[in-house]
Design an enzyme around this catalytic site. Structure first.
Site, PDB file in Angstrom:
ATOM      1  N   LYS A  48      -2.841  -2.945 -10.901  1.00 46.95           N
ATOM      2  CA  LYS A  48      -3.570  -3.371 -12.105  1.00 46.95           C
ATOM      3  C   LYS A  48      -2.702  -3.137 -13.332  1.00 46.95           C
ATOM      4  O   LYS A  48      -3.097  -2.428 -14.268  1.00 46.95           O
ATOM      5  CB  LYS A  48      -4.901  -2.626 -12.245  1.00 46.95           C
ATOM      6  N   HIS A  49      -1.519  -3.679 -13.279  1.00 45.09           N
ATOM      7  CA  HIS A  49      -0.623  -3.601 -14.434  1.00 45.09           C
ATOM      8  C   HIS A  49       0.478  -4.640 -14.293  1.00 45.09           C
ATOM      9  O   HIS A  49       0.606  -5.309 -13.259  1.00 45.09           O
ATOM     10  CB  HIS A  49      -0.041  -2.190 -14.577  1.00 45.09           C
ATOM     11  N   VAL A  50       1.272  -4.719 -15.363  1.00 48.77           N
ATOM     12  CA  VAL A  50       2.416  -5.633 -15.435  1.00 48.77           C
ATOM     13  C   VAL A  50       3.616  -4.796 -15.822  1.00 48.77           C
ATOM     14  O   VAL A  50       3.470  -3.765 -16.487  1.00 48.77           O
ATOM     15  CB  VAL A  50       2.130  -6.692 -16.536  1.00 48.77           C
ATOM     16  N   ARG A  95      -0.106  -7.304 -11.094  1.00 48.26           N
ATOM     17  CA  ARG A  95      -0.234  -7.066  -9.655  1.00 48.26           C
ATOM     18  C   ARG A  95      -1.359  -6.084  -9.355  1.00 48.26           C
ATOM     19  O   ARG A  95      -1.590  -5.131 -10.104  1.00 48.26           O
ATOM     20  CB  ARG A  95       1.077  -6.591  -9.020  1.00 48.26           C
TER      21      ARG A  95
END
Ligand code: T46
Length: 132
Positions: A48-50, A95
């Protein structure tokens, strides 16, 4: 979306199978860091991040999990369930890792050392930055 599935050459005989990973050969960057996760289970979602710069290759070396990739325009779900397949994830792709099978071991090869400043952990902020 420019993620890639990498099929690694295997060296197998009656003793088992070996896979070799090398920077700038079958891994498309200099490997600066390796980490892995285990003791996961199906109810948890990770990621849950980029990343702003980091490139990575994810390999389910044991078990299976689903990787959700989102570049702000499209969303793809990729099942990783083979130790001879890697998922190349470029920068600026959101992702999430989910549906971990019990006992799954997910190994990640990364193009740089750990740097919290490289993360965007807020989805709306990610959309703002990719929209720029
Ligand atoms: C990614 C996905 C695929 C470190 O101290 N060093 C490290 O190299 C890493 C990766 C993490 N950490 C610490 C930071 C947190 O306190 O380990 C803890 C768990 O990290 P995080 O919640 O970021 O883990 P995931 O599974 O959500 O994400 C990880 C990577 O952080 C990330 O880069 O792309 O796997």
């Amino acid at each position: 979306m420019n993620y890639k599935l990498l099929n690694f050459q295997t060296h197998g005989d009656e003793r088992g199978t070996l896979v070799s990973l090398e920077s700038n050969k079958n891994i498309p960057f200099d490997i600066k860091r390796i980490y892995y996760m285990y003791d996961t289970s199906p109810e948890w979602v990770r990621g849950k991040h980029v990343h702003r710069k980091l490139q990575q290759v994810l390999i389910a070396i044991d078990g299976a999990c689903t990787i959700v990739l989102d570049d702000g325009k499209a969303r793809h779900e990729i099942l990783l369930n083979r130790p001879d397949v890697g998922l190349y994830v470029p920068a600026y792709v959101w992702r999430e890792m989910r549906d971990f099978s019990y006992g799954c071991k997910l190994m990640v090869l990364a193009s740089d050392v750990y740097d919290e400043k490289d993360y965007i952990r807020d989805y709306d902020k990610f959309l703002e930055e990719v929209g720029k």
